[in-house]
Design an enzyme around this catalytic site. Structure first.
Site, PDB file in Angstrom:
ATOM      1  N   ALA A   1      91.407  34.767  69.356  1.00 22.19           N
ATOM      2  CA  ALA A   1      92.043  34.996  68.376  1.00 22.19           C
ATOM      3  C   ALA A   1      93.066  34.012  67.769  1.00 22.19           C
ATOM      4  O   ALA A   1      94.657  34.057  66.458  1.00 22.19           O
ATOM      5  CB  ALA A   1      93.020  36.410  68.524  1.00 22.19           C
TER       6      ALA A   1
ATOM      7  N   GLU B   1      90.903  30.395  62.883  1.00 22.09           N
ATOM      8  CA  GLU B   1      90.535  31.340  62.094  1.00 22.09           C
ATOM      9  C   GLU B   1      90.961  31.660  60.864  1.00 22.09           C
ATOM     10  O   GLU B   1      89.881  31.901  59.738  1.00 22.09           O
ATOM     11  CB  GLU B   1      90.212  32.562  62.808  1.00 22.09           C
ATOM     12  CG  GLU B   1      89.197  32.521  63.803  1.00 22.09           C
ATOM     13  CD  GLU B   1      90.030  33.292  65.169  1.00 22.09           C
ATOM     14  OE1 GLU B   1      88.726  33.779  65.771  1.00 22.09           O
ATOM     15  OE2 GLU B   1      90.959  33.991  65.799  1.00 22.09           O
TER      16      GLU B   1
END
Length: 297
Positions: free
Chosen positions: A44, A245
Protein backbone atom coordinates in the site's frame (compact mmCIF):
# COMPACT_ATOMS: atom_id res chain seq x y z
CA UNK A 1 11.27 -4.94 2.52
CA UNK A 2 13.53 -3.55 -0.17
CA UNK A 3 12.36 -4.80 -3.56
CA UNK A 4 14.02 -2.27 -5.81
CA UNK A 5 11.88 0.72 -4.87
CA UNK A 6 14.69 2.53 -3.04
CA UNK A 7 13.31 2.01 0.46
CA UNK A 8 16.71 1.26 2.02
CA UNK A 9 18.16 4.40 0.47
CA UNK A 10 15.38 6.58 1.87
CA UNK A 11 15.60 5.02 5.34
CA UNK A 12 19.36 5.51 5.28
CA UNK A 13 18.86 9.15 4.32
CA UNK A 14 16.43 9.68 7.19
CA UNK A 15 18.80 8.20 9.77
CA UNK A 16 21.76 10.12 8.35
CA UNK A 17 19.78 13.36 8.52
CA UNK A 18 18.71 12.74 12.12
CA UNK A 19 22.27 12.10 13.30
CA UNK A 20 23.81 14.77 11.08
CA UNK A 21 26.15 12.38 9.29
CA UNK A 22 26.62 11.35 5.66
CA UNK A 23 24.76 8.46 4.06
CA UNK A 24 27.93 6.37 3.74
CA UNK A 25 28.01 6.16 7.55
CA UNK A 26 24.67 4.31 7.59
CA UNK A 27 24.15 0.60 7.00
CA UNK A 28 20.62 -0.63 6.36
CA UNK A 29 20.03 -4.36 6.66
CA UNK A 30 17.15 -6.51 5.45
CA UNK A 31 14.05 -6.97 7.60
CA UNK A 32 14.13 -9.99 9.90
CA UNK A 33 11.63 -11.04 12.53
CA UNK A 34 14.39 -11.72 15.07
CA UNK A 35 15.14 -7.98 14.94
CA UNK A 36 11.64 -6.54 14.68
CA UNK A 37 9.01 -9.21 15.36
CA UNK A 38 5.86 -7.28 14.49
CA UNK A 39 6.54 -5.31 11.34
CA UNK A 40 3.81 -4.64 8.81
CA UNK A 41 4.18 -5.92 5.26
CA UNK A 42 5.65 -3.58 2.68
CA UNK A 43 2.42 -2.81 0.83
CA UNK A 44 0.00 0.00 0.00
CA UNK A 45 2.93 2.36 -0.71
CA UNK A 46 3.50 2.61 3.05
CA UNK A 47 7.15 1.50 3.21
CA UNK A 48 8.75 4.90 3.72
CA UNK A 49 5.87 6.31 5.76
CA UNK A 50 5.94 3.51 8.34
CA UNK A 51 9.60 2.52 8.40
CA UNK A 52 10.84 6.07 8.00
CA UNK A 53 8.87 7.34 10.98
CA UNK A 54 9.84 4.31 13.07
CA UNK A 55 13.52 4.84 12.22
CA UNK A 56 13.20 8.53 13.04
CA UNK A 57 11.62 7.72 16.40
CA UNK A 58 14.48 5.34 17.22
CA UNK A 59 16.98 8.04 16.25
CA UNK A 60 15.25 10.58 18.49
CA UNK A 61 15.49 8.20 21.45
CA UNK A 62 19.21 7.64 20.83
CA UNK A 63 19.86 11.35 20.30
CA UNK A 64 18.19 12.21 23.60
CA UNK A 65 20.56 9.85 25.42
CA UNK A 66 23.59 11.15 23.54
CA UNK A 67 22.58 14.79 24.03
CA UNK A 68 22.15 14.23 27.77
CA UNK A 69 25.60 12.61 27.92
CA UNK A 70 27.20 15.44 25.91
CA UNK A 71 25.47 18.04 28.09
CA UNK A 72 26.77 16.37 31.24
CA UNK A 73 30.31 16.25 29.87
CA UNK A 74 30.42 19.92 28.89
CA UNK A 75 27.93 21.42 31.35
CA UNK A 76 25.56 22.74 28.67
CA UNK A 77 21.77 22.38 28.32
CA UNK A 78 20.82 19.14 26.59
CA UNK A 79 18.23 20.94 24.48
CA UNK A 80 21.03 23.05 22.92
CA UNK A 81 22.93 20.04 21.57
CA UNK A 82 23.00 19.94 17.76
CA UNK A 83 23.86 16.99 15.50
CA UNK A 84 25.09 18.33 12.14
CA UNK A 85 27.88 17.90 9.57
CA UNK A 86 29.36 14.93 11.40
CA UNK A 87 29.76 16.97 14.59
CA UNK A 88 27.91 17.23 17.87
CA UNK A 89 28.02 20.69 19.38
CA UNK A 90 26.59 23.03 21.99
CA UNK A 91 27.81 26.11 23.85
CA UNK A 92 30.99 26.38 21.78
CA UNK A 93 31.96 22.77 22.46
CA UNK A 94 32.35 20.31 19.57
CA UNK A 95 32.99 16.60 19.18
CA UNK A 96 33.07 14.42 16.08
CA UNK A 97 29.99 12.21 16.05
CA UNK A 98 32.15 9.08 16.04
CA UNK A 99 34.10 10.30 19.06
CA UNK A 100 30.90 10.98 20.98
CA UNK A 101 29.71 7.45 20.21
CA UNK A 102 33.02 6.01 21.44
CA UNK A 103 32.86 8.08 24.63
CA UNK A 104 29.24 7.08 25.23
CA UNK A 105 30.09 3.42 24.76
CA UNK A 106 32.89 3.65 27.29
CA UNK A 107 30.52 5.42 29.68
CA UNK A 108 28.01 2.56 29.30
CA UNK A 109 25.33 4.66 27.59
CA UNK A 110 22.83 2.56 25.67
CA UNK A 111 23.46 2.90 21.94
CA UNK A 112 20.53 0.88 20.69
CA UNK A 113 16.89 1.89 20.39
CA UNK A 114 13.65 0.55 18.98
CA UNK A 115 11.34 2.85 17.09
CA UNK A 116 7.67 2.24 16.47
CA UNK A 117 5.10 4.11 14.42
CA UNK A 118 1.50 3.61 13.49
CA UNK A 119 -0.38 5.87 11.12
CA UNK A 120 -2.48 8.34 13.11
CA UNK A 121 -6.00 9.65 12.51
CA UNK A 122 -7.23 6.66 10.51
CA UNK A 123 -10.35 4.69 11.40
CA UNK A 124 -13.19 3.07 9.51
CA UNK A 125 -16.57 1.66 10.49
CA UNK A 126 -17.59 -1.04 8.01
CA UNK A 127 -21.09 -1.17 9.45
CA UNK A 128 -21.83 2.45 8.60
CA UNK A 129 -19.34 2.87 5.78
CA UNK A 130 -17.93 5.94 7.47
CA UNK A 131 -14.58 7.05 8.82
CA UNK A 132 -11.16 8.11 7.59
CA UNK A 133 -9.41 5.13 5.99
CA UNK A 134 -6.53 7.22 4.62
CA UNK A 135 -4.09 9.57 6.34
CA UNK A 136 -3.70 11.72 3.23
CA UNK A 137 -4.15 11.67 -0.54
CA UNK A 138 -1.55 11.85 -3.31
CA UNK A 139 -2.62 13.60 -6.49
CA UNK A 140 -1.29 13.65 -10.02
CA UNK A 141 -2.04 14.64 -13.59
CA UNK A 142 -0.89 13.05 -16.84
CA UNK A 143 -1.27 13.96 -20.51
CA UNK A 144 -0.59 11.20 -23.06
CA UNK A 145 -0.39 11.36 -26.84
CA UNK A 146 -0.78 8.23 -28.99
CA UNK A 147 -0.70 7.30 -32.67
CA UNK A 148 -3.16 4.63 -33.81
CA UNK A 149 -2.91 2.62 -37.02
CA UNK A 150 -6.51 2.36 -38.23
CA UNK A 151 -5.69 -0.58 -40.51
CA UNK A 152 -4.24 -2.87 -37.83
CA UNK A 153 -5.33 -1.43 -34.48
CA UNK A 154 -1.71 -1.14 -33.42
CA UNK A 155 -0.63 2.02 -31.62
CA UNK A 156 2.34 3.73 -30.07
CA UNK A 157 2.61 5.95 -27.04
CA UNK A 158 4.47 9.00 -28.33
CA UNK A 159 4.45 11.56 -25.54
CA UNK A 160 3.72 11.66 -21.81
CA UNK A 161 3.85 14.61 -19.44
CA UNK A 162 3.27 13.97 -15.74
CA UNK A 163 2.95 16.23 -12.72
CA UNK A 164 2.77 14.21 -9.52
CA UNK A 165 2.33 15.18 -5.90
CA UNK A 166 5.01 13.60 -3.69
CA UNK A 167 4.94 16.18 -0.91
CA UNK A 168 8.47 17.14 0.10
CA UNK A 169 10.51 14.63 -1.89
CA UNK A 170 13.00 12.64 0.18
CA UNK A 171 14.86 11.63 -2.97
CA UNK A 172 13.72 13.19 -6.27
CA UNK A 173 15.62 10.66 -8.40
CA UNK A 174 13.97 7.70 -6.67
CA UNK A 175 10.56 9.37 -6.76
CA UNK A 176 10.80 10.07 -10.48
CA UNK A 177 11.82 6.47 -11.06
CA UNK A 178 8.84 5.24 -9.08
CA UNK A 179 6.49 7.50 -11.02
CA UNK A 180 7.88 6.37 -14.37
CA UNK A 181 7.75 2.69 -13.38
CA UNK A 182 4.26 2.95 -11.91
CA UNK A 183 3.00 4.69 -15.03
CA UNK A 184 4.44 2.05 -17.38
CA UNK A 185 3.02 -0.73 -15.19
CA UNK A 186 -0.38 0.96 -15.29
CA UNK A 187 -0.09 1.27 -19.05
CA UNK A 188 0.36 -2.49 -19.26
CA UNK A 189 -2.68 -3.03 -17.06
CA UNK A 190 -4.86 -0.98 -19.42
CA UNK A 191 -3.40 -1.88 -22.82
CA UNK A 192 -1.59 -5.23 -23.09
CA UNK A 193 -2.02 -7.43 -20.01
CA UNK A 194 -4.97 -9.49 -21.21
CA UNK A 195 -6.10 -12.35 -18.98
CA UNK A 196 -7.54 -15.27 -20.96
CA UNK A 197 -9.12 -18.56 -19.83
CA UNK A 198 -10.07 -21.67 -21.76
CA UNK A 199 -13.51 -23.29 -21.70
CA UNK A 200 -12.65 -25.23 -18.55
CA UNK A 201 -11.70 -22.07 -16.66
CA UNK A 202 -7.96 -22.65 -16.82
CA UNK A 203 -5.80 -19.54 -17.20
CA UNK A 204 -4.01 -19.71 -20.56
CA UNK A 205 -2.27 -16.32 -20.55
CA UNK A 206 0.17 -17.59 -17.95
CA UNK A 207 3.63 -16.77 -19.34
CA UNK A 208 5.56 -13.93 -20.92
CA UNK A 209 4.61 -15.08 -24.42
CA UNK A 210 0.86 -14.88 -23.80
CA UNK A 211 0.66 -12.26 -21.05
CA UNK A 212 2.17 -9.15 -22.57
CA UNK A 213 3.80 -6.78 -20.10
CA UNK A 214 5.31 -3.50 -21.35
CA UNK A 215 8.91 -3.61 -22.52
CA UNK A 216 11.50 -0.85 -22.80
CA UNK A 217 10.42 -0.31 -26.40
CA UNK A 218 6.97 0.73 -25.17
CA UNK A 219 8.41 3.66 -23.23
CA UNK A 220 7.59 6.95 -24.97
CA UNK A 221 10.46 8.93 -26.48
CA UNK A 222 9.04 12.06 -24.84
CA UNK A 223 8.56 11.17 -21.16
CA UNK A 224 8.59 14.14 -18.78
CA UNK A 225 7.98 13.79 -15.05
CA UNK A 226 7.79 16.80 -12.75
CA UNK A 227 7.30 16.71 -8.98
CA UNK A 228 4.62 18.92 -7.47
CA UNK A 229 6.79 20.24 -4.67
CA UNK A 230 4.34 21.10 -1.91
CA UNK A 231 4.85 19.72 1.62
CA UNK A 232 2.31 17.21 2.85
CA UNK A 233 -0.09 19.01 5.18
CA UNK A 234 -0.08 15.94 7.45
CA UNK A 235 2.83 15.02 9.70
CA UNK A 236 4.30 12.28 7.51
CA UNK A 237 8.05 11.68 7.46
CA UNK A 238 9.51 15.11 6.60
CA UNK A 239 6.09 15.89 5.04
CA UNK A 240 6.69 13.55 2.09
CA UNK A 241 4.05 11.40 0.40
CA UNK A 242 3.79 7.83 -0.80
CA UNK A 243 4.95 7.38 -4.38
CA UNK A 244 4.82 3.67 -5.18
CA UNK A 245 1.32 2.87 -6.38
CA UNK A 246 -0.45 6.25 -6.88
CA UNK A 247 1.26 6.92 -10.27
CA UNK A 248 -0.17 3.63 -11.51
CA UNK A 249 -3.51 5.36 -12.10
CA UNK A 250 -1.99 8.09 -14.26
CA UNK A 251 -1.79 5.56 -17.09
CA UNK A 252 -5.56 5.87 -17.50
CA UNK A 253 -4.55 8.81 -19.71
CA UNK A 254 -3.11 6.33 -22.24
CA UNK A 255 -6.38 4.41 -22.48
CA UNK A 256 -8.28 7.70 -22.77
CA UNK A 257 -5.95 8.91 -25.53
CA UNK A 258 -6.49 5.71 -27.52
CA UNK A 259 -10.24 6.04 -27.10
CA UNK A 260 -10.13 9.69 -28.18
CA UNK A 261 -8.08 8.77 -31.25
CA UNK A 262 -10.73 6.23 -32.24
CA UNK A 263 -13.49 8.77 -31.57
CA UNK A 264 -11.79 11.19 -33.96
CA UNK A 265 -12.82 8.89 -36.83
CA UNK A 266 -16.40 10.00 -36.22
CA UNK A 267 -15.51 13.63 -35.49
CA UNK A 268 -15.84 12.89 -31.76
CA UNK A 269 -19.59 12.41 -32.12
CA UNK A 270 -19.44 8.74 -31.16
CA UNK A 271 -18.24 7.24 -27.88
CA UNK A 272 -16.24 4.13 -28.85
CA UNK A 273 -16.78 0.87 -27.03
CA UNK A 274 -13.21 0.14 -25.91
CA UNK A 275 -12.83 -2.35 -23.06
CA UNK A 276 -9.62 -2.59 -21.07
CA UNK A 277 -7.05 -3.80 -21.72
CA UNK A 278 -7.09 -2.00 -25.05
CA UNK A 279 -5.16 -4.58 -27.03
CA UNK A 280 -4.65 -3.93 -30.76
CA UNK A 281 -7.40 -6.47 -31.48
CA UNK A 282 -9.90 -4.59 -29.33
CA UNK A 283 -8.78 -1.27 -30.79
CA UNK A 284 -9.31 -2.59 -34.32
CA UNK A 285 -12.77 -3.87 -33.37
CA UNK A 286 -13.66 -0.45 -31.97
CA UNK A 287 -12.34 1.22 -35.15
CA UNK A 288 -14.37 -1.10 -37.37
CA UNK A 289 -17.49 -0.53 -35.25
CA UNK A 290 -17.21 3.22 -35.71
CA UNK A 291 -16.46 2.98 -39.40
CA UNK A 292 -19.50 0.73 -39.79
CA UNK A 293 -21.71 3.18 -37.92
CA UNK A 294 -21.56 1.53 -34.49
CA UNK A 295 -20.78 2.97 -31.05
CA UNK A 296 -22.70 5.21 -28.67
CA UNK A 297 -23.83 8.63 -29.83
Amino acid sequence: TEMGQGLHTKIGQIVAHEFGVTLDNIEVTATRTDKVPNTSPTAASSGTDLNGKAAQNACITSKERLAAFFAEQFNVPAEDVIFAAGQVSAGGHHLPFTQLIQNAYMARISLSATGYYRTPKIYYDRETGSGRPFFYFANGAAVSEVSVDTLTGEYTLDKVDILHDVGTSLNPAIDRGQIEGGFIQGMGWLTTEDLRWDDSGRLISNNMATYKIPAIGDTPAHFNVALFDRPNAEDSIYHSKAVGEPPFMLAISVWCAIKDAIASLADYKVDPDLPAPATPEKVLMAINAIQNGGGEQ
